[in-house]
Every structure is written in structure tokens, then in C-alpha cells.
Scaffold this motif. Structure first.
Motif, PDB file in Angstrom:
ATOM      1  N   ILE A  40       0.799  -1.225   0.000  1.00 36.04           N
ATOM      2  CA  ILE A  40       0.000   0.000   0.000  1.00 36.04           C
ATOM      3  C   ILE A  40       0.831   1.275   0.000  1.00 36.04           C
ATOM      4  CG2 ILE A  40      -2.000  -1.055   1.081  1.00 36.04           C
ATOM      5  CD1 ILE A  40      -1.073   0.092   3.738  1.00 36.04           C
ATOM      6  N   GLN A  41       2.136   1.160  -0.053  1.00 37.75           N
ATOM      7  CA  GLN A  41       2.967   2.358  -0.062  1.00 37.75           C
ATOM      8  C   GLN A  41       2.784   3.115  -1.362  1.00 37.75           C
ATOM      9  OE1 GLN A  41       6.959   1.113   0.781  1.00 37.75           O
ATOM     10  NE2 GLN A  41       6.613   1.110   2.984  1.00 37.75           N
ATOM     11  N   VAL A  42       2.818   4.416  -1.260  1.00 33.80           N
ATOM     12  CA  VAL A  42       2.622   5.290  -2.415  1.00 33.80           C
ATOM     13  C   VAL A  42       3.928   6.019  -2.693  1.00 33.80           C
ATOM     14  CG1 VAL A  42       1.326   7.253  -3.296  1.00 33.80           C
ATOM     15  CG2 VAL A  42       0.207   5.574  -1.843  1.00 33.80           C
ATOM     16  N   ALA A  43       4.341   6.006  -3.949  1.00 32.47           N
ATOM     17  CA  ALA A  43       5.554   6.714  -4.336  1.00 32.47           C
ATOM     18  C   ALA A  43       5.309   8.213  -4.270  1.00 32.47           C
ATOM     19  CB  ALA A  43       5.969   6.304  -5.741  1.00 32.47           C
ATOM     20  N   LYS A  44       6.358   8.964  -4.066  1.00 32.30           N
ATOM     21  CA  LYS A  44       6.242  10.415  -3.950  1.00 32.30           C
ATOM     22  C   LYS A  44       5.631  11.004  -5.220  1.00 32.30           C
ATOM     23  CE  LYS A  44       8.873  14.458  -2.598  1.00 32.30           C
ATOM     24  NZ  LYS A  44      10.169  14.974  -2.180  1.00 32.30           N
ATOM     25  N   GLN A  46       2.507  10.513  -6.250  1.00 33.54           N
ATOM     26  CA  GLN A  46       1.299   9.782  -6.650  1.00 33.54           C
ATOM     27  C   GLN A  46       0.125  10.186  -5.781  1.00 33.54           C
ATOM     28  OE1 GLN A  46       2.359   5.633  -6.266  1.00 33.54           O
ATOM     29  NE2 GLN A  46       2.461   5.412  -8.486  1.00 33.54           N
ATOM     30  N   LYS A  47      -1.060  10.082  -6.346  1.00 30.76           N
ATOM     31  CA  LYS A  47      -2.268  10.343  -5.582  1.00 30.76           C
ATOM     32  C   LYS A  47      -2.688   9.064  -4.893  1.00 30.76           C
ATOM     33  CE  LYS A  47      -4.085  13.934  -8.570  1.00 30.76           C
ATOM     34  NZ  LYS A  47      -5.221  14.384  -9.378  1.00 30.76           N
ATOM     35  N   LYS A  48      -3.241   9.221  -3.709  1.00 29.74           N
ATOM     36  CA  LYS A  48      -3.755   8.060  -2.983  1.00 29.74           C
ATOM     37  C   LYS A  48      -5.207   7.858  -3.397  1.00 29.74           C
ATOM     38  CE  LYS A  48      -0.844   8.728   1.039  1.00 29.74           C
ATOM     39  NZ  LYS A  48      -0.784   8.933   2.497  1.00 29.74           N
ATOM     40  N   TYR A  50      -8.350   5.079  -2.946  1.00 32.65           N
ATOM     41  CA  TYR A  50      -8.834   3.890  -2.265  1.00 32.65           C
ATOM     42  C   TYR A  50     -10.156   3.475  -2.871  1.00 32.65           C
ATOM     43  CZ  TYR A  50      -5.398   5.212   1.240  1.00 32.65           C
ATOM     44  OH  TYR A  50      -4.235   5.530   1.882  1.00 32.65           O
TER      45      TYR A  50
END
Length: 53
Positions: A40-44, A46-48, A50
Motif C-alpha cells: 500500500i505504499q505510495v511513491a512520492k 502519486q495520488k492516494k 482507495y
């Protein structure tokens, strides 16, 4: 007087119908499994996003 009665009857009907919809919805919490942090980690930058099903 008629408008008040119409509004109250509409409110009662909407409450009743929403209760039926909620009661008919299947709940699948028993099949839920937690995801790992690496999944579930998001790269710098990127939009989260869900998606809840």
C-alpha cells in the motif's frame, strides 16, 4: 398542513426503504485480509486512491 404531512410521510418512507437496502446488503468482513505495508505504499507524487467494495 398537507405539506407537513407529505414531508413527514416521505421521511418515514425513505427511512424504511433505506433500512431495507442496508438489511439486504451482504457483509463479507470474514473474508477480509490485511494488506502488507509494501503493498500500500505510495511513491512520492502519486495520488492516494482507495476503492472500497
Amino acid at each position: 398542513m398537507k405539506m407537513t404531512k407529505l414531508v413527514s410521510m416521505s421521511t418515514i418512507a425513505a427511512t424504511f426503504l433505506s433500512g431495507l437496502v442496508l438489511a439486504a446488503s451482504p457483509v463479507q468482513a470474514a473474508s477480509w485480509t490485511a494488506r502488507k505495508p509494501s503493498e500500500i505504499q505510495v511513491a512520492k507524487g502519486q495520488k492516494k486512491v482507495y476503492t472500497i467494495q
